[in-house]
Design an enzyme around this catalytic site. Structure first.
Site, PDB file in Angstrom:
ATOM      1  N   LYS A  20      25.962 -42.007 -24.218  1.00 46.43           N
ATOM      2  CA  LYS A  20      26.317 -40.929 -23.291  1.00 46.43           C
ATOM      3  C   LYS A  20      26.494 -39.614 -24.045  1.00 46.43           C
ATOM      4  O   LYS A  20      25.942 -38.573 -23.651  1.00 46.43           O
ATOM      5  CB  LYS A  20      27.606 -41.292 -22.544  1.00 46.43           C
ATOM      6  CG  LYS A  20      28.213 -40.160 -21.739  1.00 46.43           C
ATOM      7  CD  LYS A  20      27.310 -39.686 -20.628  1.00 46.43           C
ATOM      8  CE  LYS A  20      28.034 -38.635 -19.785  1.00 46.43           C
ATOM      9  NZ  LYS A  20      27.181 -38.117 -18.715  1.00 46.43           N
ATOM     10  N   CYS A  41      30.338 -31.375 -18.798  1.00 45.70           N
ATOM     11  CA  CYS A  41      29.989 -32.387 -19.809  1.00 45.70           C
ATOM     12  C   CYS A  41      29.475 -31.836 -21.127  1.00 45.70           C
ATOM     13  O   CYS A  41      29.939 -32.252 -22.195  1.00 45.70           O
ATOM     14  CB  CYS A  41      28.944 -33.348 -19.242  1.00 45.70           C
ATOM     15  SG  CYS A  41      29.536 -34.356 -17.869  1.00 45.70           S
ATOM     16  N   GLU A  69      24.460 -32.835 -11.553  1.00 42.94           N
ATOM     17  CA  GLU A  69      24.984 -32.239 -10.325  1.00 42.94           C
ATOM     18  C   GLU A  69      23.875 -31.475  -9.613  1.00 42.94           C
ATOM     19  O   GLU A  69      23.065 -30.798 -10.231  1.00 42.94           O
ATOM     20  CB  GLU A  69      26.166 -31.331 -10.647  1.00 42.94           C
ATOM     21  CG  GLU A  69      27.388 -32.134 -11.070  1.00 42.94           C
ATOM     22  CD  GLU A  69      28.615 -31.257 -11.257  1.00 42.94           C
ATOM     23  OE1 GLU A  69      28.839 -30.355 -10.416  1.00 42.94           O
ATOM     24  OE2 GLU A  69      29.341 -31.483 -12.230  1.00 42.94           O
ATOM     25  N   GLN A  93      29.430 -29.054 -23.191  1.00 44.87           N
ATOM     26  CA  GLN A  93      30.255 -28.528 -24.268  1.00 44.87           C
ATOM     27  C   GLN A  93      31.346 -29.520 -24.665  1.00 44.87           C
ATOM     28  O   GLN A  93      31.586 -29.756 -25.854  1.00 44.87           O
ATOM     29  CB  GLN A  93      30.895 -27.198 -23.873  1.00 44.87           C
ATOM     30  CG  GLN A  93      31.832 -26.640 -24.950  1.00 44.87           C
ATOM     31  CD  GLN A  93      32.255 -25.226 -24.670  1.00 44.87           C
ATOM     32  OE1 GLN A  93      31.501 -24.288 -24.896  1.00 44.87           O
ATOM     33  NE2 GLN A  93      33.477 -25.056 -24.166  1.00 44.87           N
TER      34      GLN A  93
END
Length: 485
Positions: A218, A274, A162, A276
């Protein structure tokens, strides 16, 4: 290929589809969501998320080959590729509560796809999901549409940061496509999605692999990035104790080509939707597979992050005569990082809770976060931000007289006993701190949770300064520490 549809108009689905439409003008792209208000925002002059460069991309193709709609079923039905970018929140109750991912929305989307499909489809996992989710989705699709249509499942995890999401999409480090390369249908599906990205991504950056490797990649990427942050934050505590400078240590370490300089900036702690969540999901997967030692290793990454936030609050309280009761504290920045309005798991929430618990009066400023969002975040229980049904505040704390929201950093600091920088907005590096100092109560404290200011310059003005991982101000060093709760 004629049409791509994405279920979910959030932080991932909206920007990703906008970039595909921008780079592939001959492909019709539709983003669908059951939230009419979110779709209306995507169709308005004020997009529902703030991301540098996103407005220009959306405006250039919206209404041409990029569309946003709440008519979910009809667009899914006539699409060739369906991306699923729905929420996968952490479970708050039941088996795996506090760690496991809740796949309720994913399963609902899969059942809907099976029900409305009138042709073969490639279904793409875009949400971050537990390993082997693709297998479960495949079973739902095939058993609810037996023999009628062929569904090929692909995993295409996102790696957007982000604040730089548009640049990340335009020039990604890599694009992962996981599929069943051992079947003809799987190979064709992989090739079809690869052909979309190949319009603008170099071929050697498009990686194909099996489904489970793509899904795990991921989680692994986010875990390793968070691990680096927790590692340097753990080192910052030692630097303060020894009189070392964590920025100098990180710079020296980062010069090692095997390590590199990225994600080695000490701070008050990591946040975002994302890190944690994905680590806790990884912990749960390890526990379910009989790997408690591995699970405990990754738990420590989250524990150090929580420790860093608690340690920051401890510094604030202990420096200010072991009490902040009734004292006005300016909070500079509420978003979890600069160049975004996202507050999910932002360190500011825990820091504010810690200060409010000691009866501080907070004055908060952030250039992109609304007052409504701040108050909602401060009133929510853990993980409620990820569950739309819990968006009604569960606590009156943030609605009390302890919290005020300011229109700029100067207003926030006016009459304050201390300033806490919790987001690394560029504007905080350029403020007139002499002006801020003159408007504050004395002694004036400055707690830099993001290492954005010139510590020596602020001390010359008269501030008592704490900067994470830097040699302690003599004032702070000589005071007894408050207990770390």
């Amino acid at each position: 290929m004629v049409k791509i549809c994405c279920i979910g108009a959030g932080y991932v689905g909206g920007p990703t589809m906008a970039m595909i439409a921008y780079k592939c003008p001959d492909i019709q792209v539709v983003v669908v969501d059951i939230s009419a208000s979110r779709i209306n925002a995507w169709n308005s002059d004020r997009l529902p998320i703030f991301e540098p460069g996103l407005d220009d991309v959306v405006r250039s193709c919206r209404g041409v080959n990029l569309h946003f709609s709440s008519d979910v079923e009809s667009h899914v039905a006539d699409s060739d590729i369906v991306f699923v970018s729905v929420n996968t929140p952490t479970k708050t109750r039941g088996l795996g509560a506090g760690k496991a991912a809740d796949l309720t929305y994913w399963e609902s989307a899969a059942r809907m796809i099976a029900d409305v499909s009138t042709s073969d489809k490639i279904v793409v996992e875009k949400s971050t999901v537990p390993v082997t989710t693709a297998e479960a989705i495949e079973k739902i699709l095939t058993h609810n549409n037996p023999g009628k249509h062929d569904f090929q499942i692909l995993s295409n995890p996102e790696f957007l940061a982000e604040g730089t999401a548009v640049a990340d999409l335009a020039s990604p480090d890599r694009v992962l496509i996981g599929g069943r390369g051992d079947t003809e249908g799987g190979r064709k599906a992989i090739a079809a999605l690869k052909a979309v990205y190949a319009r603008w991504v170099l071929e050697d950056r498009i990686l194909t692999m099996n489904l489970w490797s793509a899904e795990l990649s991921k989680l692994a990427a986010n875990a390793l990035l968070a691990q680096r942050i927790s590692s340097v934050n753990a080192m910052s505590a030692l630097c303060e104790a020894m009189g070392a400078n964590v920025s100098e240590v990180a710079y020296a370490v980062g010069k090692d080509s095997r390590i590199g300089p990225k994600f080695l900036s000490a701070s008050v702690g990591f946040g975002g939707s994302c890190f944690q969540k994905d680590i806790l999901n990884l912990v749960y997967i390890c526990e379910c597979n009989g790997l408690p030692e591995v699970a405990n290793y990754w738990k420590q990454v989250v524990q150090i992050n929580d420790y860093q936030k608690a340690r920051f609050v401890q510094r604030v309280v202990s420096s200010m005569f072991n009490t902040v009761s009734g004292k006005r504290i300016a909070i500079s920045g509420f978003a979890f990082k600069k160049d975004t309005g996202d507050t999910r798991e932002t360190a500011a929430i825990d820091v504010c809770h810690g200060l409010l618990g000691d009866k501080a009066q907070l004055s908060i400023y952030d250039p992109q976060v609304t007052e409504e969002q701040m108050r909602r975040d401060l009133a929510m229980a853990k993980f409620d931000w990820d569950h739309p049904q819990h968006l009604v505040p569960s606590s009156p704390t943030a609605a009390s007289g302890q919290v005020a929201v300011a229109w700029d950093a100067y207003a926030a600091a006016k009459g304050a006993h201390a300033v806490c920088v919790l987001t690394e907005w560029d504007e905080f590096k350029k403020l007139d701190y002499q002006r801020i100092y003159e408007g504050m109560e004395k002694p004036a404290f400055f707690f830099d949770g993001r290492n954005v200011v010139d510590v020596d310059a602020l001390r010359k003005i008269g501030f008592i300064v704490y900067s994470v991982g830097k040699p302690l101000d003599p004032w702070i060093k000589d005071l007894p520490a408050a207990p770390l709760s």
